[in-house]
Design a protein around this motif. Structure first.
Motif, mmCIF file in Angstrom:
data_model
loop_
_atom_site.group_PDB
_atom_site.id
_atom_site.type_symbol
_atom_site.label_atom_id
_atom_site.label_comp_id
_atom_site.label_asym_id
_atom_site.label_seq_id
_atom_site.Cartn_x
_atom_site.Cartn_y
_atom_site.Cartn_z
ATOM 1 N N ALA A 81 0.831 -1.209 0.000
ATOM 2 C CA ALA A 81 0.000 0.000 0.000
ATOM 3 C C ALA A 81 0.862 1.255 0.000
ATOM 4 C CB ALA A 81 -0.919 -0.010 1.210
ATOM 5 N N GLY A 82 2.033 1.186 0.665
ATOM 6 C CA GLY A 82 2.903 2.349 0.742
ATOM 7 C C GLY A 82 3.441 2.811 -0.594
ATOM 8 N N VAL A 83 3.365 1.967 -1.622
ATOM 9 C CA VAL A 83 3.791 2.374 -2.962
ATOM 10 C C VAL A 83 2.922 3.528 -3.467
ATOM 11 C CG1 VAL A 83 4.038 1.598 -5.358
ATOM 12 C CG2 VAL A 83 4.676 0.070 -3.478
ATOM 13 N N ALA A 84 1.657 3.555 -3.023
ATOM 14 C CA ALA A 84 0.707 4.544 -3.533
ATOM 15 C C ALA A 84 1.109 5.977 -3.186
ATOM 16 C CB ALA A 84 -0.698 4.246 -2.999
ATOM 17 N N TRP A 85 1.747 6.189 -2.029
ATOM 18 C CA TRP A 85 2.117 7.560 -1.644
ATOM 19 C C TRP A 85 3.630 7.718 -1.472
ATOM 20 C CZ3 TRP A 85 -0.527 4.311 1.787
ATOM 21 C CH2 TRP A 85 0.155 3.946 2.944
ATOM 22 N N SER A 86 4.389 6.824 -2.077
ATOM 23 C CA SER A 86 5.840 6.888 -1.941
ATOM 24 C C SER A 86 6.406 8.077 -2.704
ATOM 25 C CB SER A 86 6.474 5.600 -2.456
ATOM 26 O OG SER A 86 7.882 5.693 -2.421
ATOM 27 N N SER A 87 7.403 8.733 -2.105
ATOM 28 C CA SER A 87 8.103 9.821 -2.789
ATOM 29 C C SER A 87 9.191 9.283 -3.710
ATOM 30 C CB SER A 87 8.723 10.776 -1.757
ATOM 31 O OG SER A 87 9.599 10.083 -0.882
ATOM 32 N N ALA A 88 9.454 7.980 -3.649
ATOM 33 C CA ALA A 88 10.416 7.348 -4.551
ATOM 34 C C ALA A 88 9.752 7.019 -5.873
ATOM 35 C CB ALA A 88 10.976 6.073 -3.917
ATOM 36 N N THR A 89 10.550 6.650 -6.860
ATOM 37 C CA THR A 89 9.978 6.200 -8.120
ATOM 38 C C THR A 89 9.256 4.876 -7.909
ATOM 39 O OG1 THR A 89 11.958 4.970 -8.759
ATOM 40 C CG2 THR A 89 11.877 7.308 -9.363
ATOM 41 N N THR A 90 8.361 4.559 -8.811
ATOM 42 C CA THR A 90 7.616 3.301 -8.685
ATOM 43 C C THR A 90 8.544 2.097 -8.682
ATOM 44 O OG1 THR A 90 5.719 4.301 -9.818
ATOM 45 C CG2 THR A 90 5.791 1.893 -9.710
ATOM 46 N N ALA A 91 9.572 2.143 -9.520
ATOM 47 C CA ALA A 91 10.517 1.020 -9.589
ATOM 48 C C ALA A 91 11.266 0.858 -8.268
ATOM 49 C CB ALA A 91 11.503 1.240 -10.738
ATOM 50 N N ASP A 92 11.723 1.971 -7.691
ATOM 51 C CA ASP A 92 12.450 1.889 -6.422
ATOM 52 C C ASP A 92 11.536 1.438 -5.290
ATOM 53 O OD1 ASP A 92 14.792 2.668 -7.602
ATOM 54 O OD2 ASP A 92 14.582 4.790 -7.072
ATOM 55 N N ALA A 93 10.290 1.905 -5.315
ATOM 56 C CA ALA A 93 9.341 1.508 -4.271
ATOM 57 C C ALA A 93 9.070 0.007 -4.330
ATOM 58 C CB ALA A 93 8.040 2.286 -4.423
ATOM 59 N N TRP A 94 8.866 -0.524 -5.530
ATOM 60 C CA TRP A 94 8.605 -1.956 -5.648
ATOM 61 C C TRP A 94 9.845 -2.787 -5.357
ATOM 62 C CZ3 TRP A 94 4.353 -4.454 -5.270
ATOM 63 C CH2 TRP A 94 3.155 -3.856 -5.626
ATOM 64 N N ASP A 95 11.014 -2.224 -5.633
ATOM 65 C CA ASP A 95 12.246 -2.918 -5.279
ATOM 66 C C ASP A 95 12.326 -3.127 -3.774
ATOM 67 O OD1 ASP A 95 14.948 -3.951 -6.005
ATOM 68 O OD2 ASP A 95 15.600 -2.270 -4.772
ATOM 69 N N LEU A 96 11.920 -2.127 -3.002
ATOM 70 C CA LEU A 96 11.887 -2.250 -1.542
ATOM 71 C C LEU A 96 10.837 -3.256 -1.111
ATOM 72 C CD1 LEU A 96 10.251 -1.105 1.218
ATOM 73 C CD2 LEU A 96 12.730 -1.391 1.276
ATOM 74 N N VAL A 97 9.659 -3.199 -1.707
ATOM 75 C CA VAL A 97 8.582 -4.116 -1.334
ATOM 76 C C VAL A 97 9.010 -5.564 -1.529
ATOM 77 C CG1 VAL A 97 6.264 -4.915 -1.953
ATOM 78 C CG2 VAL A 97 6.720 -2.469 -1.737
ATOM 79 N N LEU A 98 9.643 -5.848 -2.660
ATOM 80 C CA LEU A 98 10.021 -7.225 -2.962
ATOM 81 C C LEU A 98 11.102 -7.744 -2.019
ATOM 82 C CD1 LEU A 98 9.959 -7.172 -6.868
ATOM 83 C CD2 LEU A 98 8.278 -8.156 -5.296
ATOM 84 N N LYS A 99 11.871 -6.860 -1.403
ATOM 85 C CA LYS A 99 12.860 -7.309 -0.427
ATOM 86 C C LYS A 99 12.185 -7.903 0.808
ATOM 87 C CE LYS A 99 16.533 -4.106 -1.778
ATOM 88 N NZ LYS A 99 17.366 -2.939 -1.352
ATOM 89 N N TYR A 100 10.941 -7.533 1.040
ATOM 90 C CA TYR A 100 10.217 -8.022 2.219
ATOM 91 C C TYR A 100 9.277 -9.172 1.884
ATOM 92 C CZ TYR A 100 12.107 -4.224 4.943
ATOM 93 O OH TYR A 100 12.970 -3.392 5.612
ATOM 94 N N ARG A 101 9.506 -9.816 0.747
ATOM 95 C CA ARG A 101 8.697 -10.990 0.408
ATOM 96 C C ARG A 101 8.935 -12.129 1.389
ATOM 97 N NH1 ARG A 101 12.806 -10.366 -3.235
ATOM 98 N NH2 ARG A 101 14.281 -12.092 -3.497
ATOM 99 N N LYS A 102 9.990 -12.022 2.174
ATOM 100 C CA LYS A 102 10.238 -13.030 3.211
ATOM 101 C C LYS A 102 9.099 -13.062 4.229
ATOM 102 C CE LYS A 102 15.271 -12.590 2.856
ATOM 103 N NZ LYS A 102 15.270 -11.486 1.865
ATOM 104 N N LEU A 103 8.354 -11.992 4.355
ATOM 105 C CA LEU A 103 7.195 -11.997 5.250
ATOM 106 C C LEU A 103 6.150 -13.001 4.763
ATOM 107 C CD1 LEU A 103 6.903 -8.146 5.788
ATOM 108 C CD2 LEU A 103 7.555 -9.832 7.523
ATOM 109 N N VAL A 104 5.980 -13.087 3.451
ATOM 110 C CA VAL A 104 5.066 -14.089 2.881
ATOM 111 C C VAL A 104 5.628 -15.486 3.114
ATOM 112 C CG1 VAL A 104 3.929 -14.896 0.776
ATOM 113 C CG2 VAL A 104 4.275 -12.449 1.152
#
Length: 317
Positions: A81-104
């Protein structure tokens, strides 16, 4: 007849898949302390077996029913959800999100490792992997194995780096203490006590990871609180700190790192010269400023580099 015959075959496939999926998790736990590549291969096999299981609906249900798994999935959803209001680029935001796939992955593990014997198997496998690291560090320390690329004299890094390996041993220190507390057999209790001492010695004598020192202390305080009960936690914690202090002060490596840390702090206070602890202090200041700028919603996933670049440069008091 074909319809009748398919059910035993499906049941056999289901049983085999359950054992194989859990065995892959055990293998990953064993490889994790010393081989990132090996752990990644084992986890990839685990995910594949998890998905192709005929018990997939049941696994999804069990994962969702586990409160820790739900918390992990909720946190991962928050990152998305944080991608929606991120000040980073979409690519950088998703790069961060995918690092936390370990939660899944954590939720998936909790969905299949409900049986106590498999939980114990995972812990024992992780402990065995940690023992491999410890033995290798001992061999390096005594000159029987060559020093790893990331190591140095007095820093017997065996496989990864001193921070990671000190964290692993600190966790094993806590695990051994807990098992020693509840073990009914004197032999097992003695073995776990020896394991706890070996794990602490690995952190304090063989490595220079100051983060590991801190984690060792925190886990010791946690164990003493659990052992003594919250009412007697303070005196038990003081005794535990005193014992750990005596052991730690007998380590020349530990004493040298403490002295070096104090000199870093003093040097930073007087001159602002770059140092490990000075950098950590500045990072904490930057984190506080970014949080104060948006304490409720934050700046979105992957926004830390962007927001950090906006902060004024230079040392602050």
């Amino acid at each position: 007849m074909n319809g009748v015959a398919i059910w035993p075959a499906l049941a056999r496939w289901s049983q085999w898949n359950d054992r194989a999926t859990r065995s892959a998790a055990v293998l990953a736990a064993f490889a994790l302390p010393f081989s990132t590549a090996g752990a990644n291969v084992a986890f990839a096999l685990f995910v594949l077996l998890w998905i192709v299981s005929p018990n997939l609906p049941d696994r999804l249900r069990r994962a969702w029913q586990d409160p820790i798994a739900r918390a992990a999935l909720a946190l991962f959803a928050l990152f998305i959800a944080g991608v929606a209001w991120s000040s980073a680029t979409t690519a950088d935001a998703w790069d961060l999100v995918l690092k936390y796939r370990k939660l899944v992955l954590l939720a998936m593990l909790l969905g299949v490792m409900g049986e106590r014997r498999w939980q114990i198997a995972v812990l024992l496998a992780f402990a065995a992997g940690g023992a491999v690291v410890f033995v290798a560090a001992l061999l390096i320390y005594f000159g029987l194995l060559p020093q790893a690329e990331r190591g140095a004299v007095g820093n017997a890094v065996a496989f990864k780096n001193h921070i990671t390996e000190s964290w692993v041993s600190a966790l094993l220190f806590f695990f051994a203490l807990v098992v020693a507390r509840w073990a009914r057999r004197p032999a097992l209790r003695a073995l776990m006590a020896a394991g706890a001492f070996a794990a602490a010695a690995h952190v304090l004598w063989l490595l220079i990871g100051r983060t590991g020192y801190l984690l060792l202390l925190v886990l010791l305080l946690t164990w003493t609180a659990l052992l003594a009960g919250w009412r007697r936690a303070l005196p038990a914690a003081l005794i535990g700190i005193a014992l750990l202090g005596v052991v730690a002060l007998s380590s020349e490596t530990f004493v040298q790192r403490v002295r070096f840390t104090l000199s870093e702090v003093e040097q930073y206070r007087e001159t602002g010269a770059p140092s490990s602890w000075g950098t950590r202090y500045e990072f904490l200041q930057a984190a506080a400023r970014m949080w104060l700028a948006s304490p409720i919603w934050g700046h979105g996933s992957g926004s830390v580099p962007v927001e950090h670049a906006k902060l004024p440069r230079g040392r602050t008091a």
